[in-house]
Design a protein around this motif. Structure first.
Motif, PDB file in Angstrom:
ATOM      1  N   GLU A   1       0.595  -1.336   0.024  1.00 36.77           N
ATOM      2  CA  GLU A   1       0.298   0.114  -0.046  1.00 36.77           C
ATOM      3  C   GLU A   1       1.241   1.238   0.299  1.00 36.77           C
ATOM      4  OE1 GLU A   1      -3.539   2.188  -0.444  1.00 36.77           O
ATOM      5  OE2 GLU A   1      -3.424   0.231  -0.461  1.00 36.77           O
ATOM      6  N   GLU A   2       1.868   0.952   0.546  1.00 38.70           N
ATOM      7  CA  GLU A   2       2.833   2.437   0.361  1.00 38.70           C
ATOM      8  C   GLU A   2       4.519   1.702   0.693  1.00 38.70           C
ATOM      9  OE1 GLU A   2       2.902   3.032   5.528  1.00 38.70           O
ATOM     10  OE2 GLU A   2       1.450   4.570   4.280  1.00 38.70           O
ATOM     11  N   ASP A   3       5.362   2.837   0.456  1.00 41.19           N
ATOM     12  CA  ASP A   3       6.367   2.174   0.504  1.00 41.19           C
ATOM     13  C   ASP A   3       7.199   2.343   2.001  1.00 41.19           C
ATOM     14  OD1 ASP A   3       9.505   2.194  -0.193  1.00 41.19           O
ATOM     15  OD2 ASP A   3       9.667   3.930   0.399  1.00 41.19           O
ATOM     16  N   THR A   4       7.745   0.488   1.413  1.00 39.70           N
ATOM     17  CA  THR A   4       8.000  -0.273   2.671  1.00 39.70           C
ATOM     18  C   THR A   4       9.300  -1.325   2.579  1.00 39.70           C
ATOM     19  OG1 THR A   4       6.049  -1.568   2.520  1.00 39.70           O
ATOM     20  CG2 THR A   4       7.280  -3.045   3.417  1.00 39.70           C
ATOM     21  N   GLU A   5      10.134  -1.297   3.539  1.00 39.13           N
ATOM     22  CA  GLU A   5      11.659  -2.145   3.845  1.00 39.13           C
ATOM     23  C   GLU A   5      11.636  -3.216   3.685  1.00 39.13           C
ATOM     24  OE1 GLU A   5      14.237  -0.123   3.564  1.00 39.13           O
ATOM     25  OE2 GLU A   5      12.604   1.796   3.426  1.00 39.13           O
ATOM     26  N   LEU A   6      12.157  -3.918   2.716  1.00 41.23           N
ATOM     27  CA  LEU A   6      12.653  -5.512   2.644  1.00 41.23           C
ATOM     28  C   LEU A   6      12.775  -5.563   4.327  1.00 41.23           C
ATOM     29  CD1 LEU A   6      14.268  -5.876  -0.582  1.00 41.23           C
ATOM     30  CD2 LEU A   6      12.227  -6.084  -0.381  1.00 41.23           C
ATOM     31  N   ASP A   7      12.156  -7.132   4.405  1.00 43.78           N
ATOM     32  CA  ASP A   7      12.533  -6.763   5.883  1.00 43.78           C
ATOM     33  C   ASP A   7      13.897  -8.225   6.015  1.00 43.78           C
ATOM     34  OD1 ASP A   7      10.258  -6.341   7.019  1.00 43.78           O
ATOM     35  OD2 ASP A   7       8.804  -9.050   6.491  1.00 43.78           O
ATOM     36  N   THR A   8      14.294  -8.689   5.222  1.00 37.63           N
ATOM     37  CA  THR A   8      15.221  -9.263   4.377  1.00 37.63           C
ATOM     38  C   THR A   8      16.701  -9.358   3.571  1.00 37.63           C
ATOM     39  OG1 THR A   8      14.613 -11.635   4.113  1.00 37.63           O
ATOM     40  CG2 THR A   8      14.608 -11.255   6.442  1.00 37.63           C
ATOM     41  N   GLY A   9      17.288  -8.976   3.512  1.00 40.69           N
ATOM     42  CA  GLY A   9      18.202  -8.837   1.732  1.00 40.69           C
ATOM     43  C   GLY A   9      19.335  -8.301   2.072  1.00 40.69           C
ATOM     44  N   ASN A  10      20.198  -8.698   1.201  1.00 43.85           N
ATOM     45  CA  ASN A  10      21.965  -7.956   1.018  1.00 43.85           C
ATOM     46  C   ASN A  10      21.493  -6.532   0.502  1.00 43.85           C
ATOM     47  OD1 ASN A  10      22.867 -10.854   1.845  1.00 43.85           O
ATOM     48  ND2 ASN A  10      22.639 -11.282   0.025  1.00 43.85           N
ATOM     49  N   GLY A  11      22.027  -6.030   1.046  1.00 36.41           N
ATOM     50  CA  GLY A  11      22.462  -4.401   0.321  1.00 36.41           C
ATOM     51  C   GLY A  11      23.223  -4.189  -0.561  1.00 36.41           C
ATOM     52  N   THR A  12      22.087  -3.706  -0.862  1.00 34.80           N
ATOM     53  CA  THR A  12      22.236  -3.573  -2.770  1.00 34.80           C
ATOM     54  C   THR A  12      22.755  -2.023  -3.488  1.00 34.80           C
ATOM     55  OG1 THR A  12      21.226  -5.896  -3.392  1.00 34.80           O
ATOM     56  CG2 THR A  12      22.044  -3.765  -4.940  1.00 34.80           C
ATOM     57  N   ASN A  13      23.742  -1.328  -3.544  1.00 35.70           N
ATOM     58  CA  ASN A  13      23.152  -0.252  -4.149  1.00 35.70           C
ATOM     59  C   ASN A  13      23.989   0.196  -5.494  1.00 35.70           C
ATOM     60  OD1 ASN A  13      22.115   1.394  -1.322  1.00 35.70           O
ATOM     61  ND2 ASN A  13      25.076   0.604  -0.478  1.00 35.70           N
ATOM     62  N   TYR A  14      24.050  -0.904  -5.730  1.00 37.90           N
ATOM     63  CA  TYR A  14      24.436  -1.343  -7.490  1.00 37.90           C
ATOM     64  C   TYR A  14      24.282  -2.284  -7.977  1.00 37.90           C
ATOM     65  CZ  TYR A  14      28.302  -1.046 -10.938  1.00 37.90           C
ATOM     66  OH  TYR A  14      28.815  -1.232 -12.343  1.00 37.90           O
ATOM     67  N   ILE A  15      24.190  -2.532  -9.358  1.00 37.38           N
ATOM     68  CA  ILE A  15      23.731  -3.728 -10.056  1.00 37.38           C
ATOM     69  C   ILE A  15      24.545  -3.534 -11.237  1.00 37.38           C
ATOM     70  CG2 ILE A  15      21.897  -4.868 -10.583  1.00 37.38           C
ATOM     71  CD1 ILE A  15      19.969  -2.835  -9.006  1.00 37.38           C
ATOM     72  N   ASN A  16      25.484  -4.264 -11.787  1.00 36.37           N
ATOM     73  CA  ASN A  16      25.943  -3.950 -12.975  1.00 36.37           C
ATOM     74  C   ASN A  16      25.899  -5.765 -14.436  1.00 36.37           C
ATOM     75  OD1 ASN A  16      28.528  -3.044 -14.694  1.00 36.37           O
ATOM     76  ND2 ASN A  16      29.037  -4.859 -14.111  1.00 36.37           N
ATOM     77  N   LEU A  17      25.208  -5.526 -14.932  1.00 38.50           N
ATOM     78  CA  LEU A  17      24.725  -5.527 -15.968  1.00 38.50           C
ATOM     79  C   LEU A  17      24.812  -6.061 -16.684  1.00 38.50           C
ATOM     80  CD1 LEU A  17      20.465  -5.851 -15.090  1.00 38.50           C
ATOM     81  CD2 LEU A  17      22.424  -7.279 -14.395  1.00 38.50           C
ATOM     82  N   PRO A  18      25.760  -7.086 -17.152  1.00 38.74           N
ATOM     83  CA  PRO A  18      26.809  -6.725 -18.369  1.00 38.74           C
ATOM     84  C   PRO A  18      25.917  -8.111 -19.385  1.00 38.74           C
ATOM     85  CG  PRO A  18      28.077  -8.566 -16.517  1.00 38.74           C
ATOM     86  CD  PRO A  18      26.962  -8.076 -16.189  1.00 38.74           C
ATOM     87  N   PHE A  19      24.649  -7.638 -20.465  1.00 39.07           N
ATOM     88  CA  PHE A  19      24.522  -8.402 -21.362  1.00 39.07           C
ATOM     89  C   PHE A  19      25.437  -8.653 -22.230  1.00 39.07           C
ATOM     90  CE2 PHE A  19      20.183  -5.871 -19.677  1.00 39.07           C
ATOM     91  CZ  PHE A  19      19.446  -6.546 -19.657  1.00 39.07           C
ATOM     92  N   SER A  20      26.382  -7.814 -22.690  1.00 35.52           N
ATOM     93  CA  SER A  20      27.009  -8.235 -23.559  1.00 35.52           C
ATOM     94  C   SER A  20      28.169  -7.408 -23.619  1.00 35.52           C
ATOM     95  CB  SER A  20      26.914  -8.526 -24.528  1.00 35.52           C
ATOM     96  OG  SER A  20      26.800  -6.935 -25.745  1.00 35.52           O
TER      97      SER A  20
END
Length: 378
Positions: A235-254
């Motif tokens: 319903e509103e912005d919610t923090e994940l109860d668990t999970g690894n800290g992720t401030n960066y995501i690198n996706l090398p498709f090719s």
């Protein structure tokens, strides 16, 4: 005076004293009673006047900020009922480096897919609702069959300028309403910008797409029951109860196409970069930004000598990641084209619940999973 008279006088005197004493006693008693009565009256508290309590004012009801609106099935945010009744459109977006530097309208897309095409390039599929929303969108490029499949999940009208034979077969197989730039409706829906190099210069708009859909007599009213249930929304912005800290995501498709996303703690969104630059909507110079990031790990392979890709989606399941508010969690997915189903789940098998906002979905090859990085090396 003789003795008898003295006796009479004595008797009378005594009687007088008695009478006088009696009168004094009576006066004392009478006056004493009145005094006591006055004392009692003076000591009795005056009756207190009973006041009616002041009526408590009825507080004004707090206006409902969502009055007259409904939740968007694409973003979970509240939108007008008019927009919610409109059928979504799904548009193939050109994403080679030259086209990327001239993209327009992409910041207004609700759900954005990115997947490999041939030669290591990626193409994007933008799903959005609300024909007044986008004034100019593109550049628009040719269809690939797995993008047709993604579009069908949203009950969307599929828009493209060109197609492979595999895409044509998938459009017919799934009965997807489409607006092809190479068909008779192409001139109604699409227009070239000759200040840019062809074939990277084809653009459209919400108004043009709606006009084309009406001319082809496609249904333009949204039917939610025809849309796959991808996820639920908080319903509103919610923090994940668990999970690894992720401030960066690198996706090398090719080697050619590598996108990455950085978390902005102020906006609580992930900002997208492509070709080592900010991924911008050049219509408003706004960087693409997403509340939710989903990495959907998909098996893929080349299917012919042209290098066209095939993503294994039909009657398939797999894993991936859901990322929001600086944290990530593992997820699962399952899809069946015949049943029209596609859903993301948490690792316990519950339908995934995500935050309200825009979502970026990377259909990423399982063969390159080890190349995904969540550590910023810059």
């Amino acid at each position: 005076m003789n003795q008898s008279k003295k006796k009479v006088i004595a008797v009378i005197s005594g009687a007088s004293v008695v009478v006088l004493a009696a009168v004094c006693l009576i006066c004392f008693l009478v006056l004493g009673d009145k005094k006591d009565e006055k004392t009692q009256l003076s000591q009795t508290p005056a009756p207190v006047e009973t006041l009616e309590p002041e009526p408590t004012p009825t507080p004004e009801p707090t206006p409902d900020p969502h009055a007259g609106k409904v939740k968007s099935v694409l973003t979970g945010k509240y939108i007008s009922k008019k927009v919610a009744k409109q059928r979504p459109f799904a548009v193939i977006i050109n994403n080679i480096e030259y086209a990327n530097q001239h993209q327009q309208g992409t910041s207004q897309i609700d759900v954005l897919y990115e997947a490999l095409a041939e030669g290591g390039i990626t193409r994007m599929l933008g799903v959005y609702q609300g024909t007044d929303k986008i004034k100019r969108l593109g550049s628009v490029r040719s269809a690939r069959h797995y993008f047709v499949s993604f579009a069908s999940e949203w009950d969307a009208i599929f828009c493209h300028f060109g197609q492979t034979s595999y895409a044509i077969s998938k459009i017919e197989e799934l009965g997807v309403n489409n607006l092809s730039g190479l068909s008779a409706i192409g001139g109604v829906v699409y227009k070239r910008d000759y200040s840019l190099k062809p074939p990277h210069n084809v653009f459209t708009s919400g108004e043009k797409m709606l006009k084309g859909a009406k001319q082809l007599k496609y249904r333009t009213k949204f039917k939610e029951e025809k849309m796959a249930k991808h996820f639920d929304f908080y319903e509103e912005d919610t923090e994940l109860d668990t999970g690894n800290g992720t401030n960066y995501i690198n996706l090398p498709f090719s080697a050619y196409s590598t996108c990455y996303l950085k978390y902005d703690k102020k906006t609580k969104e992930y900002k997208k970069f492509e070709y080592r630059k900010k991924h911008l909507d050049h219509k408003n110079n706004k960087q693409l930004s997403f509340k939710n990031v989903i990495i959907q790990l998909v098996k893929e392979k080349n299917i012919d000598r042209n290098g066209y890709q095939h993503l294994f989606l039909h009657k398939r399941k797999g894993e991936g990641y859901y990322i929001t508010n600086g944290k990530r969690m593992k997820i699962k997915w399952r899809k069946n084209e015949e049943e029209g189903t596609m859903c993301y789940y948490d690792m316990d098998g519950n339908v995934l619940t995500i935050n309200p906002g825009k979502t970026y979905i990377a259909a990423y090859p399982t063969s390159r999973k080890k190349l995904i990085s969540f550590k910023n090396k810059e």
